[in-house]
Motif scaffolding. Structure first.
Motif, PDB file in Angstrom:
ATOM      1  N   LEU A 198       9.494  -6.734  -6.266  1.00  0.00           N
ATOM      2  CA  LEU A 198       8.901  -6.982  -7.575  1.00  0.00           C
ATOM      3  C   LEU A 198       7.383  -7.118  -7.444  1.00  0.00           C
ATOM      4  CD1 LEU A 198       9.906  -7.586 -10.511  1.00  0.00           C
ATOM      5  CD2 LEU A 198       9.515  -9.984  -9.974  1.00  0.00           C
TER       6      LEU A 198
ATOM      7  N   LEU B  41       5.244  -4.197  -9.128  1.00  0.00           N
ATOM      8  CA  LEU B  41       4.819  -4.535 -10.487  1.00  0.00           C
ATOM      9  C   LEU B  41       3.460  -3.932 -10.854  1.00  0.00           C
ATOM     10  CD1 LEU B  41       5.712  -8.187 -11.543  1.00  0.00           C
ATOM     11  CD2 LEU B  41       6.108  -6.052 -12.776  1.00  0.00           C
TER      12      LEU B  41
ATOM     13  N   VAL C 232       1.719 -10.320 -11.812  1.00  0.00           N
ATOM     14  CA  VAL C 232       1.998 -10.197 -10.380  1.00  0.00           C
ATOM     15  C   VAL C 232       1.742 -11.535  -9.684  1.00  0.00           C
ATOM     16  CG1 VAL C 232       1.340  -9.047  -8.250  1.00  0.00           C
ATOM     17  CG2 VAL C 232       1.463  -7.758 -10.358  1.00  0.00           C
TER      18      VAL C 232
END
Lengths: 499, 521
Positions: B13, B17, B44
């Motif tokens: 992620l 991201l 983030v």
């Protein structure tokens, strides 16, 4: 003595189905061109694209269901390698047809025949990919080159194009002469023309000279140093779509023959020919990259970069292993998308600004962010910057070389990455950092856009998710898995080429 | 030796991201680009916080690990994870990126879209470098980062930007290709046919091979750090880069080099690391003194900070190759500190450059009167850079010097000289910039900090004092991983040199470590 008693059955002909279909389709395109009055050449282009697409589907289907076999006493073979190269050639042809549509408007005459000739060359190269004996090598090679002789000189009013055609023709014929002479020597020494029957022949000077001559002839086709001299002028003078075609398809087809010849027929002489490829590879990479730095014309720059790329491919040949052949196949796939994509951008730009000078790429990012971004991706992929396709291709090639402990070659290859980065960066600099002299935005036609998108998709997909394509390359070259033992040749070679 | 991520792919992620932000910027209007850039980088940052909150400090194992096959043969995986060495650097990166967006808010007015895209791609690449557990993946992120940085310098940089950008690119690329060779060599010589970093760290390699690999690694990492004599690209790149570029370059990119030494050179090539330590230590000491000496001579603020970076990064390499707990923990701490302090200094230069359009010290003198708040921040960061007790760099430099002292008294003494020199050139700079005679022509342009600039500087000051006064949370994070690294080295040391000196040193090291813990409690 060899006797040709050809018995063909229907199921034998099935192996030739893609070629037969393409032949018929080519004739249809030609007939439509002649018989329908005032037909728009664009429709002919789409007709040709339809034919190539159908052939491509046909070949992919053959691969999927595993149709393999050989014809005419092993002269013609349909195996994993042949199918792989046929797919590369067909995708290249497809993209070339897409990027030709706008360009063909420049031709005054014979617009329809252009498509016929492109398809004819593609057909010849498809046969090349299947050639498994020296006679069929000669015939198919000349057949495919025949179309190119005409295509290169297609811009009849342009002196450069005529010059390119003449140079290409003279050197092409010279190469054909070398090839014929080499074949005669090999036949004299071995008494056979089929690759698979040569595996156990004892070495002799005649054989060596014969194969070196054949290597030289094929070296002309792939544009390896020192057989590269025709490339820059021909690339610059030829119509750009033809240049794009020349830059990948004939190289692929000739490599198919080289792989078969050296990995099958000459497998037992590996220690000797490895040196040949090491030298040719180092020369091609270094010469191509260094001369590319000085280029001011984008087509010439891509020509020299292509010479260097072939040097990279020959690292895989020098490795001479199953992994080497996998690497070559995968590398060609990455090269196909990046290189044709780059040429598509060149055509897009030159259609609009009528120039191929790198100077005129100044501020391309302002004029067409799409073309600039696409060009950036393609050039970086050619340079081997991760995470793009070219990086995985280079990595694979280097892994193959390392496995064979070809340290010299590896180091030269890596230094060349740095050198090549320099001239690719100069183009990037012009596109992104410099300001445009003429800020009008550049419009791109739909077919060209499609070609660029296909290039981008291929470059990203092969870089980010290369697994299925590598698996495909690995399964295509299964026939080489038992041929070259990974370490057998290493001790002999290490004093010659080892680090 | 890994701990699973507990299902949710946090690291993926955080790494990808920013790319989502890139996609949003591409789709949105140009005017929205900086807002999306800010939003994406803040998201983030938020997404990276769970990595810290859920981080298990008691284990040296990799955490939040994700591993998926990417290519079958040669076997390459998408493998990511963090430990106590990488976590601080990941957080540093995610923390600094929003600040970089903020500092570019008004100073970047052309091609904002491309700028934000470059910044976010940089973030993906740098975080990716710190979390990769597969060598090829590491290399991919390592190289990917070059392109956006090249564009950041080349498009939005100063007058001589193209030269600086190409120099930066080719210098780093030349170093990296040797790293690629080393990676491929490791693949075959580990006997495992793998690019997995943890497996490669466990394998033993012959001393000769280790020496070759060490120098191949060195070529890549030393250029990045940059160590003397490979530092010449740095002043050029720093001076020409836009402020955000300088911040990223100094605060994050340089750490990739030292991180490489910690993650690869030390665990994979312990024998070679040990035998080449004197060379590295010498180069580090030279860098410390040379960097400081060069900083004296600069009239350009950015160049001054650039050379001070060379000097400060010398401390980091010094600490790493001291190869004891103090040295390495000090080095990691110093990596974070340098990121915060130098980042702050570059932001300060960027702020003043926006007003006066000059980075010359002479043009920017006497700022205390027209810009009191600005001057305060500048003084704080400058003193932090000097290593004033109570501020972050003091802790790091102190540990590094303790670690170095245990390795060689001479090296520690010379390095300490660097601290004094730093005090001299920084204070001299402060004297002129803050208390000098204001130039009349500039006076009208000097307005004090606006809210956006406050928002950039306050968080950095917060960390300056937090780490300076209470570094325990940060040290706790790295402790288990550093101990594990040291154990690995100790094994090699005791096998190679069965002399009794080393256990004694280690005992000393342990007791010092206890003292230090006591001090920090």
């Amino acid at each position: 003595m060899m006797t040709f008693d050809l018995t063909l059955t229907g199921s034998d002909l099935l192996l030739l189905a893609p070629e037969i279909f393409l032949t018929i389709w080519m004739c249809v395109v030609l007939i439509v061109d002649f018989s329908v009055k005032n037909i728009d050449h664009e429709n002919l282009a789409y007709l040709s694209i339809g034919g190539i697409l159908t052939t491509l589907v046909n070949v992919i289907w053959f691969d999927y269901i595993g149709v393999h076999g050989s014809l005419f006493k092993d002269m013609y073979v349909l195996d994993g390698v042949a199918i792989f190269f046929k797919i590369i050639i067909l995708i290249a042809t497809l993209l070339v047809l897409l990027i030709s549509i706008d360009y063909v408007k420049k031709f005054k005459y014979f617009k329809g025949e252009y498509y016929f000739l492109v398809m004819m060359s593609a057909l010849g190269m498809m046969f090349m990919a299947s050639a498994q004996d020296l006679l069929s090598v000669f015939v198919t090679l000349e057949f495919s080159t025949f179309g190119f002789y005409v295509l290169v000189a297609y811009l009849r009013e342009d002196a450069r194009s005529s010059e390119a055609g003449l140079k290409f023709f003279i050197l092409g014929v010279f190469a054909a002469g070398l090839l014929a002479y080499g074949i005669s020597l090999v036949y004299g020494e071995t008494g056979t023309l089929v690759f698979s029957e040569m595996t156990s022949t004892p070495g002799s000077y005649g054989l060596a000279i014969g194969f070196i001559l054949i290597f030289a002839a094929l070296g002309f086709k792939i544009g390896a140093v020192p057989f590269h001299s025709w490339i820059p002028d021909t690339y610059q003078g030829a119509p750009t779509p033809v240049t794009a075609f020349l830059s990948i398809a004939p190289k692929g087809a000739a490599l198919a023959i080289l792989i078969r010849m050296f990995f099958v027929a000459l497998a037992s002489f590996k220690p000797m020919w490895v040196l040949l490829f090491v030298v040719a590879s180092i020369a091609s990479m270094t010469y191509g990259n260094i001369v590319a730095i000085a280029q001011t014309n984008i087509k010439r720059l891509l020509a020299y970069s292509g010479i260097a790329q072939i040097g990279n491919v020959m690292i895989g040949m020098a490795a001479g292993t199953k992994r080497g052949s996998d690497a070559i196949l995968f590398y060609l796939l990455t090269y196909l998308f990046a290189n044709l994509g780059a040429f598509a951008v060149v055509i897009g730009v030159s259609n609009f600004i009528k120039s191929d000078e790198i100077e005129d790429y100044n501020g391309l990012n302002r004029r067409s962010p799409f073309l600039a971004a696409a060009m950036l991706l393609f050039l970086l992929s050619l340079a081997g910057v991760p995470p793009l396709a070219g990086f995985i291709g280079k990595l694979y090639i280097f892994v193959a070389a390392m496995e064979q402990e070809l340290y010299t070659l590896l180091i030269v290859g890596l230094i060349n990455i740095v050198i090549s980065m320099y001239y690719y960066l100069i183009v990037v600099k012009k596109m992104y950092i410099n300001e445009p002299t003429d800020p009008t935005s550049i419009t791109v036609s739909a077919p060209l856009k499609t070609a660029v998108y296909i290039g981008i998709a291929g470059t990203l997909l092969l870089g980010i998710y290369p697994k299925p394509f590598i698996d495909w390359a690995v399964s295509a070259t299964l026939m080489f898995s038992n041929l070259v033992a990974p370490t057998a040749a290493a001790p002999v070679l290490s004093p010659l080429v080892g680090g | 030796m890994t701990v699973s991520s507990g299902g949710f792919p946090w690291i993926t992620l955080v790494v990808f991201l920013p790319l989502l932000g890139v996609a949003a910027i591409l789709l949105a209007k140009e005017e929205m680009a900086k807002w999306i850039g800010l939003a994406a980088s803040c998201v983030v940052l938020l997404a990276s916080l769970p990595l810290w909150v859920m981080f298990n400090e008691t284990t040296a194992a990799m955490q939040f690990v994700e591993k998926h096959q990417w290519i079958a043969s040669p076997s390459i995986h998408y493998a990511v994870g963090i430990d106590g060495i990488s976590l601080p650097l990941v957080l540093l990166t995610t923390f600094l990126t929003p600040l970089c967006v903020l500092v570019s808010w008004t100073s970047i007015d052309t091609r904002v879209r491309e700028f934000m895209i470059s910044l976010l791609v940089m973030e993906t690449a740098t975080v990716g470098v710190f979390v990769s557990l597969d060598f090829v993946l590491f290399y991919i992120f390592w190289e990917t980062m070059l392109i956006p940085m090249y564009l950041l310098i080349g498009i939005w940089g100063g007058a001589n930007r193209v030269y600086a950008a190409i120099k930066f690119f080719l210098y780093t690329l030349a170093g990296s290709v040797l790293l690629l060779v080393a990676i491929i060599v490791l693949y075959f010589s580990s006997g495992e046919n793998t690019f997995d970093i943890l497996t490669l760290s466990q394998s033993a390699y012959s001393p000769t091979l280790q020496s070759w690999l060490f120098w191949a690694f060195f070529a890549a990492f030393a250029v990045k750090v940059p160590m003397f004599p490979f530092h010449t690209w740095l002043p050029d790149a720093h001076v020409e880069a836009p402020t955000a570029g300088s911040v990223i370059l100094a605060s994050v990119l340089l750490k990739m080099g030292t991180y490489g030494f910690l993650r690869f050179s030390l665990p994979m090539l312990p024998d070679a690391s040990l035998s080449f330590t004197p060379i590295i230590m010498t180069l580090s000491v030279i860098a410390i003194i040379y960097g400081a000496y060069m900083a004296f001579a600069q009239s350009d603020l950015k160049k001054l900070i650039a050379y001070s970076s060379v000097s400060h990064m010398g401390f980091v390499t010094l600490g790493i190759f001291a190869m004891n707990a103090q040295g390495i923990e000090g080095a990691i701490l110093q990596m974070v500190n340098h990121g915060i302090t130098t980042g702050g200094l570059f932001l300060c230069v960027g702020i003043i450059y926006e007003r006066t359009h000059s980075r010359e010290i002479d043009d920017n003198s006497g700022l205390a009167k027209p810009m009191p708040c600005y001057a305060t921040f500048l003084v704080i960061f400058a003193l932090s850079s000097v290593g004033l007790p109570g501020m972050n760099s003091f802790v790091g430099e102190f540990f590094v010097l303790v670690g170095t002292f245990m390795w060689s008294k001479l090296a520690a003494t010379l390095a300490a000289l660097g601290v004094i020199l730093a005090a001299a050139y920084i204070l001299w700079m402060l004297q002129r910039v803050v208390y000098g005679v204001p130039s009349q022509s500039m006076a009208s342009k000097l307005s004090d900090l606006n809210p956006r600039e406050w928002a950039m500087l306050v968080p950095l000051v917060f960390f300056v004092f937090w780490i300076g006064l209470y570094p325990k949370p940060l040290l706790d994070v790295m402790h288990a991983s550093v101990d594990n690294l040291i154990q690995h080295e100790v094994k090699v040391m005791t096998v190679d040199n069965p002399e009794p000196i080393l256990p004694a040193t280690l005992a000393l090291s342990d007791s010092l470590s206890q003292d230090r813990k006591a001090m920090l409690q």
